[in-house]
Scaffold this motif. Structure first.
Motif, PDB file in Angstrom:
ATOM      1  N   ARG A   1       5.932  -7.733  -3.255  1.00 29.38           N
ATOM      2  CA  ARG A   1       4.981  -8.678  -3.830  1.00 29.38           C
ATOM      3  C   ARG A   1       5.752  -9.534  -4.817  1.00 29.38           C
ATOM      4  O   ARG A   1       6.618  -9.035  -5.536  1.00 29.38           O
ATOM      5  CB  ARG A   1       3.846  -7.966  -4.563  1.00 29.38           C
ATOM      6  CG  ARG A   1       2.995  -7.058  -3.703  1.00 29.38           C
ATOM      7  CD  ARG A   1       2.008  -7.843  -2.858  1.00 29.38           C
ATOM      8  NE  ARG A   1       1.107  -6.962  -2.124  1.00 29.38           N
ATOM      9  CZ  ARG A   1       1.363  -6.438  -0.938  1.00 29.38           C
ATOM     10  NH1 ARG A   1       2.519  -6.703  -0.353  1.00 29.38           N
ATOM     11  NH2 ARG A   1       0.493  -5.659  -0.330  1.00 29.38           N
TER      12      ARG A   1
ATOM     13  N   ASP B   1       7.806   0.312   0.227  1.00 29.32           N
ATOM     14  CA  ASP B   1       6.362   0.132   0.147  1.00 29.32           C
ATOM     15  C   ASP B   1       5.805   0.961  -1.006  1.00 29.32           C
ATOM     16  O   ASP B   1       6.465   1.858  -1.548  1.00 29.32           O
ATOM     17  CB  ASP B   1       5.674   0.466   1.471  1.00 29.32           C
ATOM     18  CG  ASP B   1       5.841   1.913   1.895  1.00 29.32           C
ATOM     19  OD1 ASP B   1       5.648   2.819   1.059  1.00 29.32           O
ATOM     20  OD2 ASP B   1       6.151   2.153   3.074  1.00 29.32           O
TER      21      ASP B   1
ATOM     22  N   GLY C   1      -4.594  -8.437   4.130  1.00 28.47           N
ATOM     23  CA  GLY C   1      -3.143  -8.349   4.109  1.00 28.47           C
ATOM     24  C   GLY C   1      -2.674  -7.195   4.978  1.00 28.47           C
ATOM     25  O   GLY C   1      -3.242  -6.931   6.046  1.00 28.47           O
ATOM     26  N   GLU C   2      -1.674  -6.482   4.504  1.00 30.53           N
ATOM     27  CA  GLU C   2      -1.083  -5.414   5.298  1.00 30.53           C
ATOM     28  C   GLU C   2      -2.026  -4.219   5.393  1.00 30.53           C
ATOM     29  O   GLU C   2      -2.624  -3.797   4.400  1.00 30.53           O
ATOM     30  CB  GLU C   2       0.247  -4.982   4.680  1.00 30.53           C
ATOM     31  CG  GLU C   2       1.303  -6.075   4.710  1.00 30.53           C
ATOM     32  CD  GLU C   2       2.597  -5.646   4.053  1.00 30.53           C
ATOM     33  OE1 GLU C   2       2.664  -4.488   3.596  1.00 30.53           O
ATOM     34  OE2 GLU C   2       3.531  -6.458   4.000  1.00 30.53           O
TER      35      GLU C   2
ATOM     36  N   THR D   1      -2.858  -0.741   2.786  1.00 31.50           N
ATOM     37  CA  THR D   1      -2.689  -0.975   1.359  1.00 31.50           C
ATOM     38  C   THR D   1      -3.977  -0.644   0.614  1.00 31.50           C
ATOM     39  O   THR D   1      -5.055  -0.548   1.199  1.00 31.50           O
ATOM     40  CB  THR D   1      -2.298  -2.434   1.085  1.00 31.50           C
ATOM     41  OG1 THR D   1      -3.318  -3.294   1.611  1.00 31.50           O
ATOM     42  CG2 THR D   1      -0.966  -2.766   1.748  1.00 31.50           C
TER      43      THR D   1
ATOM     44  N   PRO E   1      -6.527  -7.248   9.353  1.00 33.41           N
ATOM     45  CA  PRO E   1      -5.226  -7.085   8.694  1.00 33.41           C
ATOM     46  C   PRO E   1      -4.225  -8.100   9.218  1.00 33.41           C
ATOM     47  O   PRO E   1      -4.337  -8.588  10.347  1.00 33.41           O
ATOM     48  CB  PRO E   1      -4.821  -5.656   9.062  1.00 33.41           C
ATOM     49  CG  PRO E   1      -5.543  -5.376  10.340  1.00 33.41           C
ATOM     50  CD  PRO E   1      -6.831  -6.144  10.276  1.00 33.41           C
ATOM     51  N   SER E   2      -3.254  -8.425   8.396  1.00 35.60           N
ATOM     52  CA  SER E   2      -2.182  -9.327   8.827  1.00 35.60           C
ATOM     53  C   SER E   2      -0.923  -8.908   8.077  1.00 35.60           C
ATOM     54  O   SER E   2      -0.603  -7.724   8.033  1.00 35.60           O
ATOM     55  CB  SER E   2      -2.565 -10.787   8.556  1.00 35.60           C
ATOM     56  OG  SER E   2      -2.851 -11.001   7.184  1.00 35.60           O
ATOM     57  N   ASN E   3      -0.235  -9.846   7.486  1.00 37.48           N
ATOM     58  CA  ASN E   3       0.898  -9.528   6.627  1.00 37.48           C
ATOM     59  C   ASN E   3       0.629 -10.120   5.250  1.00 37.48           C
ATOM     60  O   ASN E   3      -0.446 -10.664   4.996  1.00 37.48           O
ATOM     61  CB  ASN E   3       2.212 -10.049   7.219  1.00 37.48           C
ATOM     62  CG  ASN E   3       2.141 -11.537   7.535  1.00 37.48           C
ATOM     63  OD1 ASN E   3       1.436 -12.299   6.876  1.00 37.48           O
ATOM     64  ND2 ASN E   3       2.866 -11.957   8.552  1.00 37.48           N
ATOM     65  N   ASP E   4       1.591 -10.031   4.359  1.00 33.52           N
ATOM     66  CA  ASP E   4       1.360 -10.490   2.987  1.00 33.52           C
ATOM     67  C   ASP E   4       1.059 -11.979   2.925  1.00 33.52           C
ATOM     68  O   ASP E   4       0.353 -12.445   2.033  1.00 33.52           O
ATOM     69  CB  ASP E   4       2.587 -10.161   2.121  1.00 33.52           C
ATOM     70  CG  ASP E   4       2.331 -10.404   0.644  1.00 33.52           C
ATOM     71  OD1 ASP E   4       1.283  -9.968   0.145  1.00 33.52           O
ATOM     72  OD2 ASP E   4       3.187 -11.032  -0.013  1.00 33.52           O
TER      73      ASP E   4
END
Length: 301
Positions: free
Chosen positions: A47, A75, A158-159, A162, A184-187
């Motif tokens: 992040r 992570d 996001g991921e 999390t 969900p996806s990525n950051d």
């Protein structure tokens, strides 16, 4: 391989910042013995806020105290377990009391809390602050059929796995949003979704957090969360492995005195995206000498 290469590049960048200690830093022999030849392992997750603050701490430890620093990218779940196992020394991104509650419960009694690094952090669902989002004020507004149609029944996350995604799944149940998909996806996914909606003159809902660079680029706002499903304001703490304060009392005291305003964190992120986080940290310390002196010496002169 890519992760290993990135960790190596970060460690090398941090080492390049090491230089002679400033002339006005006068340390006791005990302090010098504590720092010289010793390495502090600082963990951070992917992040921007975590990278910015980890690099800032690394720069202080190296340039002002004389430590060697190893920055470890992993992570969030791994960082907590590694800290509890003594495989890391410090992490600067513990969101309390809500966002990381599950991680903290799992390692209770096995880490040291050195204090609050900054407060005012927040998790939530975000919409463009544009006319297209008119009438969408609260998360409860999403239950209306007309609003669900406007946002296509989607909440871009996001991921997977999390903390904020787990809280968002709970929020769907709390607000009775049966017709919605938490995707969900990525950051980068939530930011891209919001950017696309603004460009098209539309609205969208995405999982968000602050501090984040996206708030400095686009007009956005959090939806009200009257049920508190995503938690309230968050404080971001510095955690250390058990025994760190006894092994490194000077470094522990310095890290415990580090405090930033939320605006400072967001400024570091913006500068880091433009120049690189190592350079941003060095520039911040050069421009905030009195604050850095207090962190190091514990007194205001």
């Amino acid at each position: 391989m890519l992760r290993a290469a990135r960790i190596l590049s970060i460690a090398l960048a941090a080492s390049l910042l090491a230089g002679p200690l400033p002339a006005q830093d006068h340390f006791t022999p005990v302090e010098r013995r504590e720092a010289v030849g010793n390495t502090i392992r600082i963990g951070w997750s992917a992040r921007a806020s975590n990278e910015a603050t980890a690099q800032l701490a690394a720069t202080v430890m190296q340039r002002r105290l004389g430590y060697q620093v190893r920055l470890v990218l992993a992570d969030t779940a791994f960082l907590y377990s590694a800290l509890a196992a003594g495989k890391l020394d410090v992490m600067l991104g513990s969101w309390q009391p809500d966002a990381h509650a599950t991680y903290l419960e799992a390692i209770e009694g096995r880490v040291e809390d050195l204090g609050v690094l900054y407060d005012g952090a927040r998790l939530g669902w975000v919409v463009p602050d544009t006319p297209a989002s008119a009438g969408i004020i609260s998360m409860s507004d999403l239950s209306r059929a007309d609003v669900r149609e406007r946002v296509d029944g989607r909440i871009r996350g996001g991921e997977a796995g999390t903390a904020v995604m787990a809280l968002s799944q709970r929020a769907l149940e709390v607000y009775g949003l049966d017709g919605y998909r938490l995707e969900p996806s990525n950051d980068a996914g939530p930011s891209l979704t919001l950017k696309r909606a603004i460009t098209r003159g539309e609205t969208a809902v995405a999982v968000g957090r602050r501090p984040h660079w996206v708030f400095g680029v686009y007009d956005l706002r959090f939806l009200d969360d009257p049920a508190g499903a995503l938690g309230g304001p968050q404080r971001v703490h510095v955690l250390a492995r058990d025994g760190f304060a006894a092994d490194h009392p000077w470094a522990s005291a310095v890290l415990g005195r580090m405090w930033l305003a939320l605006a400072d964190v967001e400024a570091l992120i913006a500068s880091g995206r433009e120049r690189g986080y190592a350079d941003a940290a060095a520039r911040y310390l050069d421009g905030s000498r009195a604050r850095a002196d207090y962190w190091v010496h514990g007194r205001i002169e």
